[in-house]
Design an enzyme around this catalytic site. Structure first.
Site, PDB file in Angstrom:
ATOM      1  N   LYS A  57     -22.559  16.081   9.960  1.00 11.37           N
ATOM      2  CA  LYS A  57     -21.576  16.405  10.738  1.00 11.37           C
ATOM      3  C   LYS A  57     -20.941  15.613  11.681  1.00 11.37           C
ATOM      4  CE  LYS A  57     -18.408  19.507  12.385  1.00 11.37           C
ATOM      5  NZ  LYS A  57     -17.499  19.974  11.433  1.00 11.37           N
ATOM      6  N   SER A  76       0.986  -1.311   0.149  1.00 14.17           N
ATOM      7  CA  SER A  76       0.060  -0.070  -0.039  1.00 14.17           C
ATOM      8  C   SER A  76       0.993   1.186   0.092  1.00 14.17           C
ATOM      9  CB  SER A  76      -0.842   0.193   1.032  1.00 14.17           C
ATOM     10  OG  SER A  76      -1.917   0.689   0.705  1.00 14.17           O
TER      11      SER A  76
END
Length: 330
Positions: free
Chosen positions: A193, A140
């Protein structure tokens, strides 16, 4: 009887005071001798080379910022230090080249890209070669930074690839809270949020938002691999499904240039670029007083119980920076 015990208690108090004074004295001497910065955080020494040299820069462990132990002492890969060392090599005319030794499962998108860009800056400003020599794993983000290299060597036992992006595991423990009669209330302005909260089920809109974040980072990753490895973007996306590749598989796919040891990488760089300088290890070491004084102290884990263990895992994973990191190899 009471009168006989008093002298013993006084001697004990006196001994404790003497011991405390000794410890304080050691700390003061260390602070005076090394300077507060070096004592607390270790010394940052210049690269010690007597002439032309090839630098070996070690990237081991997760590529993250601010990694420290229980006492706040630096551990593992140190991001800012690594970037500073590359800057130091850019300005050092004795430096002939850079070999990146990578043994990492990956790391943060931000840190991985910042290191990749710094390696590109090194190449652009100096015209010197950069090689990647992969250790047991360069997955990765570990592969992401290796893509900046002019040549990639994978050890025959290297696991690499894992080209993909994760935002971590998001937990929904609302059912567990119901079971224990726990009620929560989150006050927000903006319906998304608090998305990712472990106490409320995720909406389809929130899933799509998170997916867009990882998709953008994935496009950046695959685009870099295609550009740096001279592969077509469709071919890269076909192999970039997050899987791990062996060294041989990676070679067949064009992800690495050769299978060999670190020494093979050094020999190849010297032969290809006619270099004769010594090889200098550039690796972070914390030799501070506090490291030697506190390094052996173990903090016992006082938590127990299934719920406590689960909450500890959730608390750790709820900090979900988007990352180029292989979950299996962490």
């Amino acid at each position: 009887m009471n009168q006989e015990k008093k002298p013993g208690k006084k001697r004990l108090r006196k001994s404790l005071m003497v011991f405390g004074c000794i410890i304080v004295g050691i700390v003061i001497l260390a602070l005076i001798g090394n300077g507060i910065k070096n004592t607390m955080f270790g010394q940052e020494k210049d690269i010690a080379a007597n002439g032309p040299y090839i630098a070996t820069l070690y990237v081991e462990g997760s590529i993250m910022s601010g990694q420290s132990d229980t006492f706040g002492l630096p551990v593992g890969y140190q991001h800012n230090w690594t970037l500073n060392k590359i800057d130091e090599m850019i300005a050092d005319t004795n430096n002939q080249g850079l070999i990146l030794f990578v043994d990492s499962p990956g790391g943060g998108v931000y840190e991985s890209d910042e290191l990749y860009l710094k390696l590109k800056e090194y190449k652009d400003k100096t015209g010197r070669p950069v090689y990647s020599a992969m250790g047991s794993m360069a997955a990765s983000g570990g592969y992401y930074i290796s893509a900046a290299a002019d040549k990639i060597f994978a050890n025959r036992n290297t696991w690499t690839g894992s080209i993909g992006v994760t935002i971590g595991t998001l937990y929904d423990i609302s059912g567990l809270l119901d079971r224990y009669g726990i009620k929560t209330e989150t006050i927000t302005a903006g319906r998304n949020k608090a998305m990712g909260s472990s106490v409320e089920p995720m909406t389809e809109e929130q899933k799509a938002i998170f997916q867009s974040l990882v998709d953008d980072a994935y496009d950046q990753f695959t685009g870099i691999v295609a550009e740096e490895r001279n592969l077509s973007l469709p071919d890269v996306k076909a192999l970039a499904d997050g899987r791990i590749y062996t060294a041989k598989q990676a070679l067949d796919l064009g992800l690495v240039d050769d299978i060999g040891t670190f020494k093979d990488a050094v020999d190849d760089m010297r032969a290809s670029y006619d270099l004769s300088g010594e090889v200098i290890d550039v690796v972070y070491q914390d030799n501070s007083f506090w490291r030697s004084f506190l390094g052996g102290v173990q903090i016992p884990d006082l938590k127990n119980g299934d719920v406590s263990a689960l909450m500890e895992v959730i608390e750790k994973d709820q900090h979900f920076p988007i990352s180029y990191e292989c979950e299996l190899l962490k």
